[in-house]
Design a protein around this motif. Structure first.
Motif, PDB file in Angstrom:
ATOM      1  N   UNK A 117       4.129  14.012  -5.571  1.00 19.78           N
ATOM      2  CA  UNK A 117       3.053  14.517  -4.721  1.00 19.78           C
ATOM      3  C   UNK A 117       3.061  13.799  -3.373  1.00 19.78           C
ATOM      4  N   UNK A 118       2.330  14.371  -2.426  1.00 19.93           N
ATOM      5  CA  UNK A 118       2.210  13.753  -1.103  1.00 19.93           C
ATOM      6  C   UNK A 118       1.514  12.401  -1.211  1.00 19.93           C
ATOM      7  N   UNK A 119       2.029  11.431  -0.502  1.00 19.29           N
ATOM      8  CA  UNK A 119       1.435  10.106  -0.473  1.00 19.29           C
ATOM      9  C   UNK A 119       0.367  10.041   0.617  1.00 19.29           C
ATOM     10  N   UNK A 120      -0.875   9.848   0.204  1.00 20.22           N
ATOM     11  CA  UNK A 120      -1.971   9.744   1.172  1.00 20.22           C
ATOM     12  C   UNK A 120      -1.885   8.461   1.998  1.00 20.22           C
ATOM     13  N   UNK A 121      -1.262   7.442   1.442  1.00 20.91           N
ATOM     14  CA  UNK A 121      -1.149   6.167   2.165  1.00 20.91           C
ATOM     15  C   UNK A 121       0.036   6.181   3.124  1.00 20.91           C
ATOM     16  N   UNK A 122       0.920   7.185   2.977  1.00 22.49           N
ATOM     17  CA  UNK A 122       2.151   7.313   3.746  1.00 22.49           C
ATOM     18  C   UNK A 122       3.126   6.175   3.466  1.00 22.49           C
ATOM     19  N   UNK A 123       2.858   5.429   2.397  1.00 20.32           N
ATOM     20  CA  UNK A 123       3.814   4.485   1.836  1.00 20.32           C
ATOM     21  C   UNK A 123       4.478   5.183   0.650  1.00 20.32           C
ATOM     22  N   UNK A 124       5.546   4.599   0.125  1.00 17.18           N
ATOM     23  CA  UNK A 124       6.209   5.204  -1.018  1.00 17.18           C
ATOM     24  C   UNK A 124       5.418   4.939  -2.297  1.00 17.18           C
ATOM     25  N   UNK A 125       5.076   6.019  -3.001  1.00 15.42           N
ATOM     26  CA  UNK A 125       4.433   5.903  -4.287  1.00 15.42           C
ATOM     27  C   UNK A 125       5.482   5.562  -5.359  1.00 15.42           C
ATOM     28  N   UNK A 228      -2.751   1.407  10.902  1.00 14.57           N
ATOM     29  CA  UNK A 228      -3.343   2.736  10.907  1.00 14.57           C
ATOM     30  C   UNK A 228      -4.593   2.804  10.051  1.00 14.57           C
ATOM     31  N   UNK A 229      -5.260   3.963  10.089  1.00  7.15           N
ATOM     32  CA  UNK A 229      -6.502   4.135   9.325  1.00  7.15           C
ATOM     33  C   UNK A 229      -6.282   4.903   8.019  1.00  7.15           C
ATOM     34  N   UNK A 230      -5.018   5.158   7.650  1.00  9.26           N
ATOM     35  CA  UNK A 230      -4.741   5.785   6.359  1.00  9.26           C
ATOM     36  C   UNK A 230      -5.174   4.839   5.252  1.00  9.26           C
ATOM     37  N   UNK A 231      -5.537   5.362   4.095  1.00 11.69           N
ATOM     38  CA  UNK A 231      -5.935   4.488   2.994  1.00 11.69           C
ATOM     39  C   UNK A 231      -4.776   3.618   2.526  1.00 11.69           C
ATOM     40  N   UNK A 232      -5.095   2.460   1.978  1.00  5.00           N
ATOM     41  CA  UNK A 232      -4.066   1.623   1.379  1.00  5.00           C
ATOM     42  C   UNK A 232      -3.540   2.333   0.125  1.00  5.00           C
ATOM     43  N   UNK A 233      -2.393   1.922  -0.397  1.00  7.86           N
ATOM     44  CA  UNK A 233      -1.905   2.536  -1.638  1.00  7.86           C
ATOM     45  C   UNK A 233      -2.927   2.459  -2.777  1.00  7.86           C
ATOM     46  N   UNK A 234      -3.660   1.371  -2.845  1.00  9.35           N
ATOM     47  CA  UNK A 234      -4.662   1.229  -3.896  1.00  9.35           C
ATOM     48  C   UNK A 234      -5.822   2.198  -3.681  1.00  9.35           C
ATOM     49  N   UNK A 235      -6.269   2.325  -2.449  1.00  8.60           N
ATOM     50  CA  UNK A 235      -7.346   3.268  -2.142  1.00  8.60           C
ATOM     51  C   UNK A 235      -6.888   4.712  -2.358  1.00  8.60           C
TER      52      UNK A 235
END
Length: 258
Positions: A117-125, A228-235
């Motif tokens: 799925x798309x990563x909301x944090x824009x980091x690699x899931x 940036x203001x994207x959520x952290x991977x945990x969030x």
């Protein structure tokens, strides 16, 4: 497959021209001439478009594995059927897996989003193991692919920027990685090999991000790690868990109404 795929390539090129998108392709020589699994990070709804345009530079096309949910739309059923894409039912993915392996053994490229799925944090899931397992079974390499910048146009949790925005988008093809059968003989080994692929792609992602020309602090498409203001991977995981529960409830309600 060819006429529809060619039409889609023309549409993608037209969209690029209209939007003034500044595309940069790196590592095109890493695209194999024969079969190979393209393992792509997933940050936006349209990040397959720049990958397709990059492949066209090498005269190649890929069969994308797509969520079976898209088959609910008539236009998507048509496109999937006429582009050789493979719909994946997450509750029963063996049929899609077999189709992908067969395509790979016939020298095709299969594009996979290991994050699913798309990563909301824009980091690699966290990655699923399918990309590695199908590559081993078909005896082909995995090519790590990083797309960066496409999330600025259309993604989860970020403002839509569809107009003539001149957004830079980078597509980087890493060196092909071969995993031998002994390394991926069982699930535990497949998990280990997948973690190695993840590590390779994290390093590749950071390299692409370091060379990206535009990263304003507080941007909604930029990872928290980079200001940036994207959520952290945990969030992001909390948000995604809530979304998954909501989707499951909708599916259950739909089944009850049938």
């Amino acid at each position: 497959m060819e006429p529809v795929y060619r039409t889609l390539e023309m549409i993608a090129a037209a969209i690029r021209a209209v939007q003034g998108t500044r595309l940069r392709f790196d590592g095109l020589d890493n695209i194999p001439d024969g079969g190979g699994v393209l393992a792509i990070n997933h940050t936006g709804y349209a990040d397959f478009l720049p990958v397709g345009l990059a492949l066209r530079e090498r005269g190649r096309r890929a069969r994308f594995l797509v969520k079976s949910e898209v088959m609910d739309l008539a236009i998507m059923r048509f496109l999937v059927a006429h582009t050789g894409s493979v719909p994946v039912d997450r509750s029963a993915g063996s049929e899609a897996y077999r189709a992908a392996v067969e395509a790979l053994t016939h020298g095709e490229l299969v594009a996979v989003y290991p994050e699913s799925t798309i990563s909301r944090s824009f980091e690699l899931k966290e990655f699923k193991t399918g990309a590695v397992r199908m590559a081993v079974e078909a005896g082909v390499p995995v090519v790590p692919v990083i797309v960066w910048g496409a999330q600025r146009q259309l993604s989860k949790g970020a403002k839509r920027r569809i107009g003539r925005t001149h957004i830079p988008i980078h597509v980087a093809f890493g060196r092909p990685v071969m995993f031998d059968g002994g390394e991926v003989a069982g699930q535990l080994s497949a998990d280990g090999a997948t973690r190695r692929l993840h590590e390779v792609m994290v390093a590749q992602l950071h390299c692409v991000q370091d060379g990206y020309p535009d990263a304003p602090a507080g941007a909604d498409w930029l990872p928290a790690r980079l200001g940036g203001s994207a959520p952290t991977p945990e969030e992001a995981l909390v948000i995604e868990d809530a979304e998954a529960q909501e989707k499951a409830a909708r599916r259950a309600a739909k089944r009850q109404g049938e």
